[in-house]
Design a protein around this motif. Sequence first.
Motif, PDB file in Angstrom:
ATOM      1  N   TRP A  28       0.829  -1.197   0.000  1.00  0.00           N
ATOM      2  CA  TRP A  28       0.000   0.000   0.000  1.00  0.00           C
ATOM      3  C   TRP A  28       0.868   1.254   0.000  1.00  0.00           C
ATOM      4  O   TRP A  28       0.587   2.214  -0.731  1.00  0.00           O
ATOM      5  CB  TRP A  28      -0.946   0.010   1.202  1.00  0.00           C
ATOM      6  N   ASP A  29       1.900   1.284   0.815  1.00  0.00           N
ATOM      7  CA  ASP A  29       2.760   2.476   0.877  1.00  0.00           C
ATOM      8  C   ASP A  29       3.322   2.829  -0.497  1.00  0.00           C
ATOM      9  O   ASP A  29       3.449   4.011  -0.838  1.00  0.00           O
ATOM     10  CB  ASP A  29       3.921   2.245   1.845  1.00  0.00           C
ATOM     11  N   ALA A  30       3.656   1.820  -1.273  1.00  0.00           N
ATOM     12  CA  ALA A  30       4.286   2.055  -2.578  1.00  0.00           C
ATOM     13  C   ALA A  30       3.282   2.478  -3.652  1.00  0.00           C
ATOM     14  O   ALA A  30       3.689   2.913  -4.736  1.00  0.00           O
ATOM     15  CB  ALA A  30       5.009   0.795  -3.027  1.00  0.00           C
ATOM     16  N   ASN A  31       1.992   2.377  -3.360  1.00  0.00           N
ATOM     17  CA  ASN A  31       1.004   2.618  -4.408  1.00  0.00           C
ATOM     18  C   ASN A  31       0.022   3.752  -4.106  1.00  0.00           C
ATOM     19  O   ASN A  31      -0.973   3.905  -4.819  1.00  0.00           O
ATOM     20  CB  ASN A  31       0.223   1.331  -4.680  1.00  0.00           C
ATOM     21  N   VAL A  32       0.300   4.543  -3.076  1.00  0.00           N
ATOM     22  CA  VAL A  32      -0.522   5.722  -2.834  1.00  0.00           C
ATOM     23  C   VAL A  32       0.177   6.934  -3.427  1.00  0.00           C
ATOM     24  O   VAL A  32       1.408   6.944  -3.581  1.00  0.00           O
ATOM     25  CB  VAL A  32      -0.796   5.949  -1.333  1.00  0.00           C
ATOM     26  N   GLY A  33      -0.581   7.938  -3.801  1.00  0.00           N
ATOM     27  CA  GLY A  33       0.023   9.116  -4.404  1.00  0.00           C
ATOM     28  C   GLY A  33      -1.023  10.024  -5.016  1.00  0.00           C
ATOM     29  O   GLY A  33      -2.224   9.892  -4.769  1.00  0.00           O
ATOM     30  N   ASP A  34      -0.571  10.938  -5.852  1.00  0.00           N
ATOM     31  CA  ASP A  34      -1.434  11.963  -6.433  1.00  0.00           C
ATOM     32  C   ASP A  34      -1.265  12.017  -7.951  1.00  0.00           C
ATOM     33  O   ASP A  34      -1.082  13.089  -8.538  1.00  0.00           O
ATOM     34  CB  ASP A  34      -1.108  13.317  -5.811  1.00  0.00           C
ATOM     35  N   ALA A  35      -1.356  10.865  -8.582  1.00  0.00           N
ATOM     36  CA  ALA A  35      -1.126  10.768 -10.025  1.00  0.00           C
ATOM     37  C   ALA A  35      -2.073  11.634 -10.837  1.00  0.00           C
ATOM     38  O   ALA A  35      -1.732  12.077 -11.939  1.00  0.00           O
ATOM     39  CB  ALA A  35      -1.242   9.309 -10.470  1.00  0.00           C
ATOM     40  N   ALA A  36      -3.273  11.893 -10.312  1.00  0.00           N
ATOM     41  CA  ALA A  36      -4.274  12.650 -11.081  1.00  0.00           C
ATOM     42  C   ALA A  36      -4.114  14.160 -10.960  1.00  0.00           C
ATOM     43  O   ALA A  36      -4.664  14.904 -11.787  1.00  0.00           O
ATOM     44  CB  ALA A  36      -5.673  12.253 -10.629  1.00  0.00           C
ATOM     45  N   VAL A  37      -3.391  14.614  -9.948  1.00  0.00           N
ATOM     46  CA  VAL A  37      -3.304  16.055  -9.691  1.00  0.00           C
ATOM     47  C   VAL A  37      -2.640  16.776 -10.867  1.00  0.00           C
ATOM     48  O   VAL A  37      -1.517  16.452 -11.256  1.00  0.00           O
ATOM     49  CB  VAL A  37      -2.523  16.335  -8.393  1.00  0.00           C
ATOM     50  N   GLY A  38      -3.367  17.731 -11.429  1.00  0.00           N
ATOM     51  CA  GLY A  38      -2.842  18.508 -12.538  1.00  0.00           C
ATOM     52  C   GLY A  38      -2.828  17.796 -13.880  1.00  0.00           C
ATOM     53  O   GLY A  38      -2.351  18.364 -14.868  1.00  0.00           O
ATOM     54  N   HIS A  39      -3.337  16.565 -13.926  1.00  0.00           N
ATOM     55  CA  HIS A  39      -3.295  15.807 -15.184  1.00  0.00           C
ATOM     56  C   HIS A  39      -4.370  16.311 -16.147  1.00  0.00           C
ATOM     57  O   HIS A  39      -5.495  16.628 -15.735  1.00  0.00           O
ATOM     58  CB  HIS A  39      -3.499  14.315 -14.909  1.00  0.00           C
ATOM     59  N   GLY A  87     -16.153  16.549  -5.386  1.00  0.00           N
ATOM     60  CA  GLY A  87     -15.044  16.936  -4.528  1.00  0.00           C
ATOM     61  C   GLY A  87     -13.678  16.541  -5.066  1.00  0.00           C
ATOM     62  O   GLY A  87     -12.748  17.363  -5.086  1.00  0.00           O
ATOM     63  N   PHE A  88     -13.560  15.311  -5.499  1.00  0.00           N
ATOM     64  CA  PHE A  88     -12.276  14.798  -5.982  1.00  0.00           C
ATOM     65  C   PHE A  88     -11.999  15.139  -7.442  1.00  0.00           C
ATOM     66  O   PHE A  88     -10.851  15.208  -7.864  1.00  0.00           O
ATOM     67  CB  PHE A  88     -12.227  13.273  -5.850  1.00  0.00           C
ATOM     68  N   GLY A  89     -13.053  15.334  -8.249  1.00  0.00           N
ATOM     69  CA  GLY A  89     -12.873  15.334  -9.692  1.00  0.00           C
ATOM     70  C   GLY A  89     -12.854  13.889 -10.179  1.00  0.00           C
ATOM     71  O   GLY A  89     -13.046  12.955  -9.393  1.00  0.00           O
TER      72      GLY A  89
END
Length: 317
Positions: A149-160, A230-232
């Motif tokens: 889980w630690d390796a696969n969380v993030g913000d890949a969508a932000v600004g995309h 909220g999230f988009g």
Amino acid sequence: MKTLLKYFFILAIIPALFLTSCKEDNDTAGVDNPAFETLQSYLVDNQMDLNQVISTTENGKFATKTIDGKYIIDIRKAVDFDASHLTGAVNSTLGNILETAKGADKEILVVCYTGQTAARGVVALRLSGYPNAKLLKWGMSGQGSPAKWDANVGDAAVGHENWTNDAPVNPSTFPAPILYTTATEPTEILKERVQAMLENTTWSVGNADVLATPENYQINNYFSETDWNGFGHFKGAYRLNPLTLDGSQIFNLDPNQTIVTYCYTGQTSSIITAYLHVLGYDKAKSLMFGMNGLNNSHSQWTDNTAITGNRWVVGAH
């Protein structure tokens, strides 16, 4: 005169030949849409519609953090099971989970690495006489093995460029999938389809692929309207919820497309994807790690406390 009689004879046998040919084709193909209708009616009549597999008044949500008093089936690889597992757990493969379940003497808890593969096991169990079966939320990642889980969380969508706040796509209506089977009894059709689901190993997709080419998929967001806004969401996404057989939303899915469902954690979307496979939407996929991999830093998690518990916080597990 003989020529004329021969002509009428040929005209007479052509329809017979045509009908015989059609019958042979149908016999070879087996039952098509009638099988779907039979399965649909059976699932609805026996309280196994999608919303009831996800959560019912009697059996509760499909995911839990409670371990005590459960018959634990761990479907991780044997080498990882042997290295460490929950006390009393038995090791099984996903494909063999129904056989393993025969030894259960209490409510079944399915355990995997992250809770996403276990969801498929829960669908198989809940549709096969184990309506109380649940998965361990977050899997073994929440039990002291957080690396996946630690390796696969993030913000890949932000600004995309393919992440948007547009309105959801207005859905079209599509025919049901064709189920090729020689079974006519609903219980046998369901048994065949559950087995087909367990054998389907191409059920997941990563967020990078969907973000890069959302037009290659029919994307469905399984959120409330509040979280959708909220999230988009992915460009071109639908918001089909509750997606039930008893309603009509299931027919807004195109069986010829790769349907991608995404949620907060990938656990609900795995449940939905497995259920869709049972129904014959064999190309359906679940977006791995859900919103946690797309927008984990978003304030929507904290602003909407109803979903806070679905956010993976690195270092907190």
